[in-house]
Design a protein around this motif. Sequence first.
Motif, PDB file in Angstrom:
ATOM      1  N   MET A   1     -14.891 -17.955 -15.301  1.00 11.94           N
ATOM      2  CA  MET A   1     -16.599 -18.076 -15.254  1.00 11.94           C
ATOM      3  C   MET A   1     -17.128 -19.127 -16.193  1.00 11.94           C
ATOM      4  N   SER A   2     -16.315 -19.088 -17.369  1.00 11.42           N
ATOM      5  CA  SER A   2     -16.769 -19.883 -18.311  1.00 11.42           C
ATOM      6  C   SER A   2     -16.533 -21.447 -17.882  1.00 11.42           C
ATOM      7  N   PHE A   3     -15.351 -21.668 -17.475  1.00  8.44           N
ATOM      8  CA  PHE A   3     -15.260 -23.009 -16.609  1.00  8.44           C
ATOM      9  C   PHE A   3     -16.248 -23.441 -15.519  1.00  8.44           C
ATOM     10  N   ILE A   4     -16.803 -22.320 -14.934  1.00 12.44           N
ATOM     11  CA  ILE A   4     -17.623 -22.526 -14.024  1.00 12.44           C
ATOM     12  C   ILE A   4     -19.034 -22.962 -14.384  1.00 12.44           C
ATOM     13  N   PHE A   5     -19.459 -22.169 -15.422  1.00 12.17           N
ATOM     14  CA  PHE A   5     -20.603 -22.280 -15.990  1.00 12.17           C
ATOM     15  C   PHE A   5     -20.732 -23.743 -16.739  1.00 12.17           C
ATOM     16  N   ILE A   6     -19.520 -24.293 -17.123  1.00 13.84           N
ATOM     17  CA  ILE A   6     -19.562 -25.528 -17.920  1.00 13.84           C
ATOM     18  C   ILE A   6     -19.995 -26.630 -16.743  1.00 13.84           C
ATOM     19  N   VAL A   7     -19.641 -26.430 -15.506  1.00 14.75           N
ATOM     20  CA  VAL A   7     -19.920 -27.443 -14.463  1.00 14.75           C
ATOM     21  C   VAL A   7     -21.522 -27.211 -14.377  1.00 14.75           C
ATOM     22  N   PHE A   8     -21.893 -25.768 -14.180  1.00 11.65           N
ATOM     23  CA  PHE A   8     -23.248 -25.530 -13.734  1.00 11.65           C
ATOM     24  C   PHE A   8     -24.126 -26.044 -14.696  1.00 11.65           C
ATOM     25  N   VAL A   9     -23.875 -26.310 -15.878  1.00 15.78           N
ATOM     26  CA  VAL A   9     -25.199 -26.679 -16.760  1.00 15.78           C
ATOM     27  C   VAL A   9     -24.580 -27.978 -17.511  1.00 15.78           C
ATOM     28  N   ASN A  10     -23.762 -28.718 -16.714  1.00 16.24           N
ATOM     29  CA  ASN A  10     -23.517 -30.022 -17.087  1.00 16.24           C
ATOM     30  C   ASN A  10     -24.868 -31.021 -17.013  1.00 16.24           C
ATOM     31  N   PRO A  11     -24.991 -31.836 -18.057  1.00 15.88           N
ATOM     32  CA  PRO A  11     -26.405 -32.397 -17.920  1.00 15.88           C
ATOM     33  C   PRO A  11     -26.398 -33.823 -16.878  1.00 15.88           C
ATOM     34  N   GLN A  12     -25.144 -34.149 -16.445  1.00 20.61           N
ATOM     35  CA  GLN A  12     -25.289 -35.507 -15.648  1.00 20.61           C
ATOM     36  C   GLN A  12     -25.413 -34.705 -14.088  1.00 20.61           C
ATOM     37  N   PHE A  13     -24.375 -33.773 -13.775  1.00 21.68           N
ATOM     38  CA  PHE A  13     -24.392 -33.441 -12.196  1.00 21.68           C
ATOM     39  C   PHE A  13     -24.618 -31.975 -12.057  1.00 21.68           C
ATOM     40  N   GLY A  14     -24.858 -31.312 -13.068  1.00 27.55           N
ATOM     41  CA  GLY A  14     -24.973 -29.738 -13.035  1.00 27.55           C
ATOM     42  C   GLY A  14     -26.115 -29.163 -12.268  1.00 27.55           C
ATOM     43  N   ILE A  15     -25.789 -27.920 -11.398  1.00 25.10           N
ATOM     44  CA  ILE A  15     -26.842 -27.703 -10.382  1.00 25.10           C
ATOM     45  C   ILE A  15     -28.046 -27.011 -11.218  1.00 25.10           C
ATOM     46  N   VAL A  16     -27.928 -26.366 -12.543  1.00 26.12           N
ATOM     47  CA  VAL A  16     -29.020 -25.975 -13.323  1.00 26.12           C
ATOM     48  C   VAL A  16     -30.129 -27.233 -13.603  1.00 26.12           C
ATOM     49  N   ASN A  17     -29.548 -28.306 -14.128  1.00 31.60           N
ATOM     50  CA  ASN A  17     -30.371 -29.447 -14.448  1.00 31.60           C
ATOM     51  C   ASN A  17     -30.827 -30.086 -13.208  1.00 31.60           C
ATOM     52  N   GLN A  18     -30.320 -30.055 -12.153  1.00 33.96           N
ATOM     53  CA  GLN A  18     -30.761 -30.388 -11.027  1.00 33.96           C
ATOM     54  C   GLN A  18     -31.904 -29.639 -10.586  1.00 33.96           C
ATOM     55  N   PHE A  19     -32.032 -28.448 -10.566  1.00 33.74           N
ATOM     56  CA  PHE A  19     -32.893 -27.364 -10.106  1.00 33.74           C
ATOM     57  C   PHE A  19     -33.973 -27.714 -11.155  1.00 33.74           C
ATOM     58  N   LEU A  20     -33.876 -27.726 -12.380  1.00 32.27           N
ATOM     59  CA  LEU A  20     -35.081 -27.987 -13.436  1.00 32.27           C
ATOM     60  C   LEU A  20     -35.723 -29.255 -13.189  1.00 32.27           C
ATOM     61  N   GLY A  21     -35.211 -30.142 -12.720  1.00 32.34           N
ATOM     62  CA  GLY A  21     -35.627 -31.596 -12.393  1.00 32.34           C
ATOM     63  C   GLY A  21     -36.417 -31.564 -11.487  1.00 32.34           C
ATOM     64  N   LEU A  22     -36.459 -30.445 -10.285  1.00 32.26           N
ATOM     65  CA  LEU A  22     -37.515 -30.293  -9.373  1.00 32.26           C
ATOM     66  C   LEU A  22     -38.799 -29.898  -9.868  1.00 32.26           C
ATOM     67  N   PHE A  23     -38.723 -29.411 -11.068  1.00 36.83           N
ATOM     68  CA  PHE A  23     -40.147 -29.005 -11.672  1.00 36.83           C
ATOM     69  C   PHE A  23     -40.572 -30.457 -12.760  1.00 36.83           C
ATOM     70  N   GLY A  24     -39.902 -31.242 -12.736  1.00 38.00           N
ATOM     71  CA  GLY A  24     -40.208 -32.111 -13.738  1.00 38.00           C
ATOM     72  C   GLY A  24     -39.752 -32.052 -15.196  1.00 38.00           C
ATOM     73  N   MET A  25     -38.796 -31.218 -15.379  1.00 45.21           N
ATOM     74  CA  MET A  25     -38.304 -30.810 -16.567  1.00 45.21           C
ATOM     75  C   MET A  25     -37.099 -31.826 -16.959  1.00 45.21           C
ATOM     76  N   PRO A  26     -36.931 -32.369 -18.182  1.00 41.11           N
ATOM     77  CA  PRO A  26     -36.060 -33.562 -18.466  1.00 41.11           C
ATOM     78  C   PRO A  26     -34.631 -32.891 -18.464  1.00 41.11           C
ATOM     79  N   THR A  27     -33.753 -33.725 -18.463  1.00 45.07           N
ATOM     80  CA  THR A  27     -32.459 -33.299 -18.319  1.00 45.07           C
ATOM     81  C   THR A  27     -31.909 -32.974 -19.868  1.00 45.07           C
ATOM     82  N   THR A  28     -31.317 -31.688 -20.072  1.00 48.31           N
ATOM     83  CA  THR A  28     -30.971 -31.214 -21.222  1.00 48.31           C
ATOM     84  C   THR A  28     -29.546 -30.694 -21.129  1.00 48.31           C
ATOM     85  N   ASP A  29     -28.804 -31.099 -22.308  1.00 49.64           N
ATOM     86  CA  ASP A  29     -27.510 -30.483 -22.680  1.00 49.64           C
ATOM     87  C   ASP A  29     -27.692 -29.207 -23.070  1.00 49.64           C
TER      88      ASP A  29
END
Length: 334
Positions: free
Chosen positions: A158-186
Amino acid sequence: MSASDAVAVGRAPTDTAAAGSTPRSDSPPRSPRSGDKKKLSLREKQNLKIGLLFISPWVIGVLAFVVYPLIYSFAISLTQYSGMQSPTFIGIQNYIAAIADPMVHTAVGNTVYYMLIAVPVGLVVALMLALAMNRNVREVAIYRTLLYLPSLIPMFAMSFIFIVFVNPQFGIVNQFLGLFGMPTTDLLGEPRYAKIVMIVMAQLGAGNAALIYLAGLRNIPSTLYEAARIDGAGRMRQFTAITLPLLTPTILFNLITGVSGAMMVFTEAFIMTNGGPDNSTLFYMLYLYRNAFSYGQLGFASALAVILFLFGMLLAGLIYWLSRRFVNYDVAAG
């Protein structure tokens, strides 16, 4: 009255007793002496031997993997020992050094922060999952499987999966936050966000506590809900007046296990951030691990382990003492 008549009168009760009536005795029955011991029958001795034989693997396991390591850790904590040379006795110097070490203070602060947020949130999330699992619908078995499935994933995976999820370039979390105009964050590179990511990730393991909640929910008598509905109580009133009070023993169990797990949080911090950034995820167990296997200070690490054990026992005792105020054992399942 002659002497023979007096003797006859005095023997009359005895003769009556002999005829079949029970004489009245004002003296209490003689209690067995404290020194008297009940002897076990041959069958009871055989059952005792069989019982001891069946529990012997557990007893051996506790002695070998719990009692002995505790005693050995305490003995090593009084020495200076790197694992390569013979230990040198130094008394309580490791404990004094642990109290004065600022990194220990940082690790304790991070662990307490994690515990105070992750455990209450986990209790609420697990209860919500249990309520969803307890719905009386035809597909409930599928829902229970899907809700419990994330708990089967090992924490290191699960730790490796979350590293991918929160990746600042292609992580799904940052892509979701980008839909609301939030900046990319590491998220793992920011001290204020790294622990939050791990707290959120911990909630994916709430399925274990949810199953225990589900067992508690199934143990509540349905007649109580029927009586409450007759009295006009709504769903929220039923939940606060029936469900929560009767779930308090289950809540206590999940609270104890949650606190124990939070004090020993290690894997996600070791894999995802290795204690960073800026020591914001340096948890107590991670710092203990570094001292034992990176710095070669097994004596100091053992002192940290003993302190953790004593603090855990003290905290568990405090929780059990406070639980007398809110845990309800009065109503049994009907």
